[in-house]
Every structure is written in C-alpha cells, then in structure tokens.
Scaffold this motif. Structure first.
Motif, PDB file in Angstrom:
ATOM      1  N   SER A  39     -23.254   3.211   9.855  1.00 43.56           N
ATOM      2  CA  SER A  39     -22.613   4.638   9.894  1.00 43.56           C
ATOM      3  C   SER A  39     -21.040   4.789  10.978  1.00 43.56           C
ATOM      4  O   SER A  39     -20.805   5.494  11.025  1.00 43.56           O
ATOM      5  CB  SER A  39     -24.114   4.889  11.553  1.00 43.56           C
ATOM      6  OG  SER A  39     -24.077   5.596  11.518  1.00 43.56           O
ATOM      7  N   ILE A  40     -20.744   3.275  11.812  1.00 44.45           N
ATOM      8  CA  ILE A  40     -19.831   3.180  11.852  1.00 44.45           C
ATOM      9  C   ILE A  40     -18.825   3.961  11.264  1.00 44.45           C
ATOM     10  O   ILE A  40     -17.688   4.681  11.848  1.00 44.45           O
ATOM     11  CB  ILE A  40     -19.641   1.894  13.152  1.00 44.45           C
ATOM     12  CG1 ILE A  40     -20.578   2.228  14.266  1.00 44.45           C
ATOM     13  CG2 ILE A  40     -18.305   2.040  13.496  1.00 44.45           C
ATOM     14  CD1 ILE A  40     -20.481   0.157  14.499  1.00 44.45           C
ATOM     15  N   LEU A  41     -18.682   3.009  10.364  1.00 43.42           N
ATOM     16  CA  LEU A  41     -17.250   3.601   9.316  1.00 43.42           C
ATOM     17  C   LEU A  41     -17.337   5.370   8.509  1.00 43.42           C
ATOM     18  O   LEU A  41     -16.696   5.689   8.610  1.00 43.42           O
ATOM     19  CB  LEU A  41     -17.611   2.318   8.160  1.00 43.42           C
ATOM     20  CG  LEU A  41     -17.325   1.101   8.844  1.00 43.42           C
ATOM     21  CD1 LEU A  41     -17.088   0.014   7.483  1.00 43.42           C
ATOM     22  CD2 LEU A  41     -15.793   0.757   9.656  1.00 43.42           C
ATOM     23  N   ARG A  42     -18.573   5.261   8.571  1.00 42.06           N
ATOM     24  CA  ARG A  42     -19.072   7.182   7.967  1.00 42.06           C
ATOM     25  C   ARG A  42     -18.858   7.429   8.875  1.00 42.06           C
ATOM     26  O   ARG A  42     -17.822   8.384   8.330  1.00 42.06           O
ATOM     27  CB  ARG A  42     -19.929   6.670   7.000  1.00 42.06           C
ATOM     28  CG  ARG A  42     -20.373   8.294   6.489  1.00 42.06           C
ATOM     29  CD  ARG A  42     -21.421   8.250   5.503  1.00 42.06           C
ATOM     30  NE  ARG A  42     -22.779   8.397   6.825  1.00 42.06           N
ATOM     31  CZ  ARG A  42     -23.528   6.986   6.785  1.00 42.06           C
ATOM     32  NH1 ARG A  42     -23.508   6.475   6.342  1.00 42.06           N
ATOM     33  NH2 ARG A  42     -24.173   7.526   8.102  1.00 42.06           N
ATOM     34  N   GLU A  43     -19.223   7.600   9.772  1.00 42.96           N
ATOM     35  CA  GLU A  43     -19.128   8.984  10.421  1.00 42.96           C
ATOM     36  C   GLU A  43     -17.490   8.926  11.733  1.00 42.96           C
ATOM     37  O   GLU A  43     -17.313   9.830  12.298  1.00 42.96           O
ATOM     38  CB  GLU A  43     -20.374   8.888  11.875  1.00 42.96           C
ATOM     39  CG  GLU A  43     -21.728   9.164  10.680  1.00 42.96           C
ATOM     40  CD  GLU A  43     -22.555   8.968  11.762  1.00 42.96           C
ATOM     41  OE1 GLU A  43     -22.300   9.021  13.476  1.00 42.96           O
ATOM     42  OE2 GLU A  43     -23.921   9.046  11.544  1.00 42.96           O
ATOM     43  N   ASN A  44     -16.856   8.006  12.276  1.00 43.85           N
ATOM     44  CA  ASN A  44     -15.882   7.828  13.084  1.00 43.85           C
ATOM     45  C   ASN A  44     -14.997   7.439  12.370  1.00 43.85           C
ATOM     46  O   ASN A  44     -13.788   7.715  12.762  1.00 43.85           O
ATOM     47  CB  ASN A  44     -16.544   7.111  13.991  1.00 43.85           C
ATOM     48  CG  ASN A  44     -17.686   7.369  15.184  1.00 43.85           C
ATOM     49  OD1 ASN A  44     -18.563   6.677  14.759  1.00 43.85           O
ATOM     50  ND2 ASN A  44     -17.588   8.678  15.872  1.00 43.85           N
ATOM     51  N   ARG A 158      -9.248  11.757  18.271  1.00 41.34           N
ATOM     52  CA  ARG A 158      -9.241  10.621  17.775  1.00 41.34           C
ATOM     53  C   ARG A 158      -9.854   9.612  19.076  1.00 41.34           C
ATOM     54  O   ARG A 158     -11.100   9.042  18.771  1.00 41.34           O
ATOM     55  CB  ARG A 158      -7.438   9.682  18.161  1.00 41.34           C
ATOM     56  CG  ARG A 158      -7.601   8.409  17.018  1.00 41.34           C
ATOM     57  CD  ARG A 158      -5.953   8.135  17.528  1.00 41.34           C
ATOM     58  NE  ARG A 158      -5.149   8.086  18.737  1.00 41.34           N
ATOM     59  CZ  ARG A 158      -4.604   7.731  19.413  1.00 41.34           C
ATOM     60  NH1 ARG A 158      -3.233   7.703  18.290  1.00 41.34           N
ATOM     61  NH2 ARG A 158      -3.676   8.206  19.948  1.00 41.34           N
ATOM     62  N   GLU A 159      -9.399  10.044  20.296  1.00 44.30           N
ATOM     63  CA  GLU A 159      -9.731   9.410  21.577  1.00 44.30           C
ATOM     64  C   GLU A 159     -11.896   9.364  21.173  1.00 44.30           C
ATOM     65  O   GLU A 159     -12.072   8.519  21.357  1.00 44.30           O
ATOM     66  CB  GLU A 159      -9.335   9.555  22.760  1.00 44.30           C
ATOM     67  CG  GLU A 159      -7.820   8.817  22.930  1.00 44.30           C
ATOM     68  CD  GLU A 159      -7.651   7.481  22.902  1.00 44.30           C
ATOM     69  OE1 GLU A 159      -8.940   6.993  23.379  1.00 44.30           O
ATOM     70  OE2 GLU A 159      -7.022   7.356  21.782  1.00 44.30           O
ATOM     71  N   LEU A 160     -11.993  10.940  20.806  1.00 51.27           N
ATOM     72  CA  LEU A 160     -13.531  10.916  21.252  1.00 51.27           C
ATOM     73  C   LEU A 160     -14.308  10.332  19.551  1.00 51.27           C
ATOM     74  O   LEU A 160     -14.995   9.484  20.545  1.00 51.27           O
ATOM     75  CB  LEU A 160     -13.535  12.337  20.749  1.00 51.27           C
ATOM     76  CG  LEU A 160     -14.991  12.820  20.781  1.00 51.27           C
ATOM     77  CD1 LEU A 160     -15.826  12.416  22.128  1.00 51.27           C
ATOM     78  CD2 LEU A 160     -15.101  14.208  20.635  1.00 51.27           C
ATOM     79  N   ASN A 161     -13.811  10.357  18.766  1.00 55.77           N
ATOM     80  CA  ASN A 161     -14.120   9.219  17.762  1.00 55.77           C
ATOM     81  C   ASN A 161     -13.895   8.059  18.087  1.00 55.77           C
ATOM     82  O   ASN A 161     -14.970   7.186  17.922  1.00 55.77           O
ATOM     83  CB  ASN A 161     -12.965   9.502  16.403  1.00 55.77           C
ATOM     84  CG  ASN A 161     -14.324  11.115  16.079  1.00 55.77           C
ATOM     85  OD1 ASN A 161     -15.310  11.154  15.379  1.00 55.77           O
ATOM     86  ND2 ASN A 161     -12.860  11.895  15.751  1.00 55.77           N
ATOM     87  N   HIS A 162     -12.741   7.658  18.676  1.00 55.23           N
ATOM     88  CA  HIS A 162     -13.160   5.654  19.655  1.00 55.23           C
ATOM     89  C   HIS A 162     -13.875   5.680  20.547  1.00 55.23           C
ATOM     90  O   HIS A 162     -14.840   4.586  20.087  1.00 55.23           O
ATOM     91  CB  HIS A 162     -11.312   5.779  19.812  1.00 55.23           C
ATOM     92  CG  HIS A 162     -10.458   5.396  19.214  1.00 55.23           C
ATOM     93  ND1 HIS A 162      -9.209   5.693  19.477  1.00 55.23           N
ATOM     94  CD2 HIS A 162     -10.714   4.068  18.047  1.00 55.23           C
ATOM     95  CE1 HIS A 162      -8.505   5.008  18.442  1.00 55.23           C
ATOM     96  NE2 HIS A 162      -9.344   4.477  18.132  1.00 55.23           N
ATOM     97  N   THR A 164     -16.884   7.332  20.337  1.00 55.19           N
ATOM     98  CA  THR A 164     -18.082   6.835  20.024  1.00 55.19           C
ATOM     99  C   THR A 164     -18.430   5.754  18.550  1.00 55.19           C
ATOM    100  O   THR A 164     -19.686   5.325  18.948  1.00 55.19           O
ATOM    101  CB  THR A 164     -18.486   8.597  18.804  1.00 55.19           C
ATOM    102  OG1 THR A 164     -17.921   9.510  20.023  1.00 55.19           O
ATOM    103  CG2 THR A 164     -19.925   8.195  17.846  1.00 55.19           C
ATOM    104  N   MET A 165     -17.272   5.423  18.642  1.00 53.50           N
ATOM    105  CA  MET A 165     -17.003   4.349  18.280  1.00 53.50           C
ATOM    106  C   MET A 165     -17.374   2.968  18.176  1.00 53.50           C
ATOM    107  O   MET A 165     -17.999   1.746  17.945  1.00 53.50           O
ATOM    108  CB  MET A 165     -16.128   4.398  17.066  1.00 53.50           C
ATOM    109  CG  MET A 165     -16.540   2.834  15.607  1.00 53.50           C
ATOM    110  SD  MET A 165     -14.951   3.153  14.514  1.00 53.50           S
ATOM    111  CE  MET A 165     -13.351   2.521  15.862  1.00 53.50           C
ATOM    112  N   TYR A 166     -17.540   2.799  19.685  1.00 55.78           N
ATOM    113  CA  TYR A 166     -17.095   2.011  20.892  1.00 55.78           C
ATOM    114  C   TYR A 166     -18.968   1.782  20.650  1.00 55.78           C
ATOM    115  O   TYR A 166     -19.249   1.137  21.116  1.00 55.78           O
ATOM    116  CB  TYR A 166     -16.241   1.810  21.781  1.00 55.78           C
ATOM    117  CG  TYR A 166     -16.693   1.215  22.992  1.00 55.78           C
ATOM    118  CD1 TYR A 166     -15.861  -0.659  22.766  1.00 55.78           C
ATOM    119  CD2 TYR A 166     -17.251   1.556  23.980  1.00 55.78           C
ATOM    120  CE1 TYR A 166     -15.989  -1.152  23.397  1.00 55.78           C
ATOM    121  CE2 TYR A 166     -16.780   0.608  25.117  1.00 55.78           C
ATOM    122  CZ  TYR A 166     -16.972  -1.057  24.716  1.00 55.78           C
ATOM    123  OH  TYR A 166     -16.763  -2.169  25.354  1.00 55.78           O
TER     124      TYR A 166
END
Length: 335
Positions: A39-44, A158-162, A164-166
């Motif tokens: 999910s981390i790889l796919r979504e973010n 980019r920061e929003l996804n960073h 979220t991924m974190y």
C-alpha cells in the motif's frame, strides 16, 4: 472409554493445534505487513515520483524559456515542448493516484497553474518577437512567479505523500512489533502448555508404573496384602486390576501351600515319633532338624533344645560324625 493411547493422542493433538495456530497467526501477520508495504508503494511512492518528475520537467521548461529570451528561440521552443508532454503525463498519473485527503485540491490547483503557465509562455514567445525588453519584463513579473508557484505546489504534493508514507511506515513498524510480540506470546503459551502436558503425561505414566514396581518388590518380599490403586479405565488401570487379581491368587496359593506344608510337617513328626528305632534327622549342613524319643534314649538323653545345632555341638563323637559325613557324601550307608 478414554484409553491411554487416546489420552496421549488428544494431548499431542492439542499441542499440534497450538503450533498450527501459531503458524497461521504468523502467516496472517506477515500478509498484513506485506499488504501494508504494498500500500505504501502503490499509494504514495507513485505520487512522490510524479511530483519529482514534474519538478524536473518544469525546471527544464523554465530553462527553455530563458533560452528564448536570450534569442535562441528554436532551441528554446523545442526544449520547452519536449518537456511539456512529460509534465502532463506525470500530472495525469498523479490524478489517477489520489488516495490522501487534500491531494485532489493540490493537483487541481497545480493543473490550473500549469495551464496558465503554458498560455503565458505562448504569449511570451509572440512578445519576444515584437518587443524583447517587454518580454523580459513579462517573464520577471508574471512567468517566473508562476513557475515558482508551480514548483511550490509540486513540492507540497511531494511532502504530503512523504508524510503519509512515513506515517504508513510507522504503522507497518508497529504492526511488525505487534506481530513479533503476538508470535512470542502465542509461542510461549504453546511451549508452556506442551511442557505442562509433558509433565502431566510423565506423571500419568510414571506414577502407576512406580506403584506397580513398589507392589512387585513387596510381593517378592512375601507381602501378599499389597494392592495397587486403580484409577480410571485405561490400559494402566486394567494392568493394575489384573495385578491385584494376581496378588489375590498368589495369596490364596501361598496360604494353601503353608497349610499343606504344616500338615506334611506334622505328618512327618508323627511318623518319626511313632518309629520304634532311634531316628535323627539332619540337613545338608549336618544340623539337627528332628529326632524321636528313641534317639534321645540311644544318644544319652539329648535335650530337645538341640534342634538347629550342629551335630558335633550336641554329640562330639568323631567316629559317628565320620560315618554321617560318609553317608551324606556317598548317599549309601557305611559298611
């Protein structure tokens, strides 16, 4: 009936069930971790990659715009158009991968700004051909701020996804820790239960066997009143029951033999006493076991307390002792 074999199978079946539960739990937790990572790889990651590539394309387009202002119109236009398609392509990917609250607003805002940016650069190209100084001013007043706003919007995406991924990575880490602790707890409980069952099983087996051993030793020592406790209805209980029956039969046989031996002894004593000749009975060690009244008279009034004593203690006659030894050795009367 709960046989001994069925009890063992039930106990080890429970242990096997616990092991299966541990393995199933471990597999479930691993699958959950795998899904979280996917999910981390796919979504973010895709959105982060799109933002990075849009930043790169926008910067190249800004460099192309500067080339146009420097008079290299053909080269600048070619480079600008060459990076327009990649930017739009990555923008489309970002639009197709909206999974975070607030991400759609950022992408919509980015699309509006980029459309305006393309229009302003197109106008700049026409202005550069007619009034180059005005084109330079137009770049500094309108296009450059718009370019910087596009970059800031891409960085925001980019920061929003960073972030979220974190956060997703932290959740996956917590799930991993929970998985480890869950497996350790379940595994520990399983091991504890197996140990408890093993101790119970060893006691279940060793206790009746020890009781049978103690009873057999007492039986060998001549105690015919021994009984083994009968517990349950399994094979060990059946063995204890049969042992008790065997002891009871041995006791009856022993009592019957004692009565017979006593009767035979009394019969022998009666025969010995009724014999008119002197009769002295010795064992293989030449100890006196019996004698009749005539023997007492013949040997000079031997006291009755001589029973069990060596013949030489009672009658120190060497010649008689020699005859007795010769008779015992040869099995025939001396001549």
């Amino acid at each position: 009936m709960w046989t001994f074999r069925r009890k063992i199978l039930l106990g080890y079946g429970a242990g096997l069930f616990l092991i299966i539960v541990v393995l199933a739990g471990a597999m479930t937790l691993l699958l959950r971790l795998g899904r979280a990572s996917e999910s981390i790889l796919r979504e973010n990651y895709q959105s982060i990659l799109a933002a990075e590539n849009m930043i790169d394309a926008a910067e190249r387009q800004d460099s192309a715009t500067l080339l146009i202002l420097l008079g290299y119109e053909q080269q600048g236009v070619s480079e600008f158009r060459g990076n327009e398609a990649p930017f739009l392509q990555w923008l489309g990917r970002a639009k197709d991968n909206i999974t975070i609250p607030g991400e759609k607003e950022i992408i919509d805002n980015l699309e509006v700004k980029y459309t305006l940016y393309l229009k302003e650069v197109s106008d700049l190209l026409f202005l550069q051909r007619t009034d180059p100084p005005a084109a330079v001013n137009r770049y500094h007043e309108v296009i450059l701020p718009l370019f910087r706003s596009i970059l800031e919007t891409c960085i925001k995406l980019r920061e929003l996804n960073h972030e979220t991924m974190y956060a997703a990575s932290m959740r996956a880490g917590k799930q991993a820790v929970q998985a480890v602790f869950s497996i350790l707890i379940i595994g520990g409980v399983s091991v504890l239960l197996v140990i408890v069952f093993s101790l119970f099983l060893s006691r279940l087996i060793s206790r009746p066997v020890s009781e049978l051993k103690e009873a057999a030793l007492r039986l060998a020592q001549g105690s015919y009143d021994v009984q083994v406790p009968v517990r349950g209805s399994d094979e060990l209980a059946l063995l204890a029951t049969q042992f008790n029956l065997m002891v009871e039969k041995l006791k009856q046989f022993h009592e019957m033999n004692i009565d017979r031996i006593i009767a035979e002894k009394r019969k022998s004593e009666a025969i010995i006493s009724s014999v008119d000749d002197g009769l002295l009975v010795l064992d293989e060690n030449l100890r006196i076991t019996n004698l009749n009244p005539e023997a007492t008279k013949i040997f000079g009034g031997i006291p009755e307390g001589c029973l069990g004593k060596h013949i030489l203690e009672v009658m120190p006659e060497k010649k008689l002792f020699h005859f007795i030894r010769t008779t015992l050795a040869s099995g025939q009367a001396p001549r």
